[in-house]
Scaffold this active site. Sequence first.
Site, PDB file in Angstrom:
ATOM      1  N   GLY A  33       0.905  -1.153   0.000  1.00  0.00           N
ATOM      2  CA  GLY A  33       0.000   0.000   0.000  1.00  0.00           C
ATOM      3  C   GLY A  33       0.938   1.195   0.000  1.00  0.00           C
ATOM      4  N   ASN A  37       4.319   1.470   2.143  1.00  0.00           N
ATOM      5  CA  ASN A  37       5.564   1.382   1.364  1.00  0.00           C
ATOM      6  C   ASN A  37       6.498   2.518   1.800  1.00  0.00           C
ATOM      7  OD1 ASN A  37       4.241  -0.642  -0.063  1.00  0.00           O
ATOM      8  ND2 ASN A  37       3.968   0.549  -1.937  1.00  0.00           N
ATOM      9  N   GLY A 227      10.168   9.930 -14.100  1.00  0.00           N
ATOM     10  CA  GLY A 227      10.413   8.508 -14.326  1.00  0.00           C
ATOM     11  C   GLY A 227      11.891   8.177 -14.331  1.00  0.00           C
ATOM     12  N   ALA A 256       8.074   2.285  -6.833  1.00  0.00           N
ATOM     13  CA  ALA A 256       9.244   3.151  -7.016  1.00  0.00           C
ATOM     14  C   ALA A 256       8.971   4.568  -6.483  1.00  0.00           C
ATOM     15  CB  ALA A 256       9.638   3.200  -8.486  1.00  0.00           C
ATOM     16  N   ASP A 258       6.987   5.440  -4.154  1.00  0.00           N
ATOM     17  CA  ASP A 258       6.939   5.447  -2.679  1.00  0.00           C
ATOM     18  C   ASP A 258       8.360   5.416  -2.111  1.00  0.00           C
ATOM     19  OD1 ASP A 258       4.166   5.303  -3.036  1.00  0.00           O
ATOM     20  OD2 ASP A 258       4.244   3.110  -3.079  1.00  0.00           O
ATOM     21  N   ASP A 294       6.487  -4.456  -3.829  1.00  0.00           N
ATOM     22  CA  ASP A 294       6.503  -3.003  -3.603  1.00  0.00           C
ATOM     23  C   ASP A 294       7.588  -2.592  -2.610  1.00  0.00           C
ATOM     24  OD1 ASP A 294       4.101  -3.304  -5.013  1.00  0.00           O
ATOM     25  OD2 ASP A 294       3.115  -1.728  -3.876  1.00  0.00           O
TER      26      ASP A 294
END
Length: 317
Positions: A33, A37, A227, A256, A258, A294
């Site tokens: 979540g 995270n 990104g 990523a 988080d 995650d």
Amino acid sequence: MDVVTIGETMALLTPDTTGKMRYASHFSRKFAGAETNVAIGITRLGYQAGWISRVGDDELGKAMRSFVRGEGVDVSQVKTDSQAQTGLYFKELRSEQDVRVYYYRAGSAASKLGPEDIKEDYIAGAKYLHLTGITPALSESCYQAVYQAIEYAKKHKVKIIFDPNIREKLWESKEKAKQVLLEIAAKADIVLPGLSEAKYLFGEHDLERYASLFIGNGAEVVILKEGSKGASYYTKDEHGFVPSYPIDRVVDPIGAGDGFAAGVISGLLEKLPLEKAIARANAIGAMVTMVNGDVEGLPEIDEIERFVQDTKEDVTR
Ligand code: KDG
């Protein structure tokens, strides 16, 4: 607490094989979540994080609470709700470029979270309140809970860091999402939108324009995530771009952002210049994508140093 966050964590089921999930018969069970995270990212770096939520009075809820507690996050503000179940989500890795997420969370225990679950002294005792745009999308009572936390944070001068984390599947309409996310962004000190999120909220513009729109809307610091390229930061007085780290292969991109948020927050806690905080955030974001799950790739501080060093060596060799 150094950071307090509010939101839903779910049991995460991922097929053990890549490809269409309809053919998968073996799954790994993890927990994820956005908010936990970030909280786990923070504790890996040696700081204290607390999580406000609800879990169901079921096996997944019990395992989730133990997992998050085991990662060192304070779960004293996580209620067990006997009237609703713990939410689930599936992550389908069709290919490296095609990752899909399916939620089974409507009416979940966490969606019943409300303003009565937010304790003033818990917020007042934090240095940062971390919020995402996911929690207010879950239900009216979750939206009220977020507002209650904002009110306490403002009253006690706790800095608010906001990641819009737009999840279109959770909103009833784009208009509602935009209205709520811009309202919360206006109350935040630091906002962490991705470029596509800035476009979603403000339409097509260049980076400078996005930054001035967020600053005009109330933020002190805007960090625009681009990104795998890196991230740009803007305040009233300074701006800059911090490139990301090249990696060979993205195994799983989810989480990523988080990891990035945890890196920024840890840098702010250490009073690092923004550029250094973002360089750490970029490294953590990259490291998270190298591992399936995650939170499984979230690094400890010495692992970040080694990763950065190895990347430099690769580049100069
Ligand atoms: O940022 C990662 C999250 O998207 C993932 O953990 C699931 O919290 C989640 C959500 O609501 O999408």
